[in-house]
Motif scaffolding. Structure first.
Motif, PDB file in Angstrom:
ATOM      1  N   LEU A 198       0.842  -1.272  -0.062  1.00 37.29           N
ATOM      2  CA  LEU A 198       0.132  -0.123  -0.067  1.00 37.29           C
ATOM      3  C   LEU A 198       0.911   1.247  -0.081  1.00 37.29           C
ATOM      4  N   ILE A 199       2.124   1.282   0.479  1.00 36.79           N
ATOM      5  CA  ILE A 199       2.988   2.433   0.719  1.00 36.79           C
ATOM      6  C   ILE A 199       3.534   2.651  -0.580  1.00 36.79           C
ATOM      7  N   LEU A 200       3.744   1.574  -1.435  1.00 37.34           N
ATOM      8  CA  LEU A 200       4.324   1.691  -2.697  1.00 37.34           C
ATOM      9  C   LEU A 200       3.211   2.282  -3.772  1.00 37.34           C
ATOM     10  N   GLU A 201       2.080   1.834  -3.533  1.00 31.76           N
ATOM     11  CA  GLU A 201       0.869   2.049  -4.279  1.00 31.76           C
ATOM     12  C   GLU A 201       0.794   3.961  -4.052  1.00 31.76           C
ATOM     13  N   LYS A 202       0.833   4.184  -2.790  1.00 32.56           N
ATOM     14  CA  LYS A 202       0.791   5.889  -2.653  1.00 32.56           C
ATOM     15  C   LYS A 202       1.952   6.357  -3.034  1.00 32.56           C
TER      16      LYS A 202
END
Ligand code: CP3
Length: 380
Positions: free
Chosen positions: A359-363
């Motif tokens: 989710l962090i990389l998506e953000k």
């Protein structure tokens, strides 16, 4: 006689205006079809609609969908299966909306394929049961015949060329980094055996490097001809060397790798960690893009490699384990350092850590795209 005439006509054509110069790759090659993509334009230092993003090791253990389909065998088994390797390559592209895909393979695949047995042990990395020790070991490194030795890689690239709507990055390990695995027999902190061989038997060292350079060249050529639109040479561990040892023992070989791929006219990237003191030489070796880790700011990196070369990087992968606010601030800091100039490809400074929350990389992707898209305010 006919052959001679044909050769002459061809010579005239290339010597004449550039219009008659034969295209390096066929018209329907993805490198042409995706020439206007943000990633390929940024590689060429051209203006883009947004700063392109991809992540080194974007495919891998941080993704639940990877863990689900990868199975328990060696990573080499997954790489030998084109349908599976293509699917794994596509996973991060579908999940993150990154601007480029990187082929799911490993830097030790070609050397293993020519018979210098190397396994990739989970949690450790490449391990050679019988490391490179002496001159007679050169016999274990014959040249690579991609059609026969790594046909599964070519097949994976062909599947991806059909399925992807973003450029595919092919890659190879650079001669020094591969030599380190062969000589040490496993990942090494100090590269002591490698440096020892380099200094005690320079002649053998250069012969080994020449063979490894040939393998890198042939491997990357085959990936481009099968449909990859760019290549990246991973010299992950070159930063262990002094600038003068790099110059004498490594630079000429990496430079030859880039030179022998120039005719393909696809962007060539060059990456290593802790290369701050080598960045001028990393640029001089001939790539269009230099990847940097988090220890050097983007503007410093640009200054060191020269203005014509695009810079890729450089979020610290370890920071991605911290709260989002930290990641966000550092991402904005990197964009600020890149300024409003063309020629920045956002990436991590090294590979995604397995513990990373996707989710962090998506953000990160969303943030970089939003902050840099043409409609957003210019950064100062
Ligand atoms: O998403 C991608 O980046 C594409 C695939 C890719 C892999 N390896 C798959 C892989 C790429 C580009 C590589 C390159 C590679 N391999 C490098 C250069 C980049 C770098 O990280 O500096 C190096 C040094 C290697 C050698 C290697 N292979 C190491 C050090 C490891 C880690 C060992 C571990 O288990 O932590 C590998 C294994 C490996 N290669 C994994 C992946 C996804 C993880 C293990 C697995 O899933 O089985």
């Amino acid at each position: 006689m006919k052959d001679l005439l044909l050769a002459n006509e061809w010579l005239l054509a290339v010597a004449g205006d550039s219009v008659s110069k034969p295209m390096a790759l066929p018209k329907n090659h993805p490198a042409h079809e995706l020439a206007e993509s943000a990633y390929l334009r940024a590689c060429r230092n051209l203006e883009t609609s947004h700063t392109p993003v991809w992540f080194q090791r974007q495919a891998g253990r941080s993704l639940p969908e990877y863990r689900n389909i990868r199975g328990d065998g060696s990573i080499l088994e997954a790489i030998h299966n084109p349908e599976l390797a293509a699917e794994i390559t596509l996973q991060p592209v579908n999940r993150y909306g990154v601007d480029a895909a990187i082929l799911f393979s490993d830097i030790v695949v070609p050397i293993d394929a020519v018979g210098f047995k190397i396994d990739v042990v989970p949690g450790i990395g490449p391990v050679a049961a019988s490391p490179f020790r002496e001159r007679s070991d050169l016999k274990r490194i014959r040249s690579l015949d991609p059609e026969n030795d790594t046909s599964y890689v070519i097949e994976t690239v062909k599947i991806l060329a059909r399925e992807l709507t973003v450029p595919l990055i092919g890659f190879a390990g650079a001669p020094f980094t591969i030599a380190s695995y062969l000589i040490e027999g496993r990942p090494s902190r100090d590269h002591a055996k490698t440096k020892s061989l380099m200094h005690s038997d320079p002649e053998l060292w250069h012969e080994l490097m020449e063979r490894l350079a040939d393998i890198s060249i042939v491997s990357m050529r085959s990936q481009v001809l099968a449909g990859a639109s760019a290549v990246q040479l991973f010299d992950s561990w070159a930063g262990a060397l002094t600038p003068s040892d790099y110059r004498n023992y490594v630079f000429p070989h990496s430079q030859r790798v880039f030179a022998e791929l120039a005719d393909l006219e696809v962007p060539r990237a060059h990456f290593g960690v802790t290369t701050g003191e080598l960045l001028d030489q990393f640029g001089e070796a001939g790539p269009e893009v230099v990847g940097v880790d988090w220890r050097v700011s983007i503007d410093q990196a640009r200054f060191r490699v020269g203005e014509n070369i695009a810079i890729q990087g450089n979020l610290d992968p370890a920071l991605c384990l911290a709260p989002w606010e930290v990641v966000k601030n550092q991402t904005l800091e990197i964009l600020k350092s890149a300024g409003n100039k063309p020629g920045h490809i956002f990436n991590l400074g090294h590979g995604v850590l397995p513990e990373t929350n996707p989710l962090i990389l998506e953000k990160v992707v969303k943030l970089v795209h939003a902050e840099t898209s043409s409609s957003s305010k210019p950064r100062s």
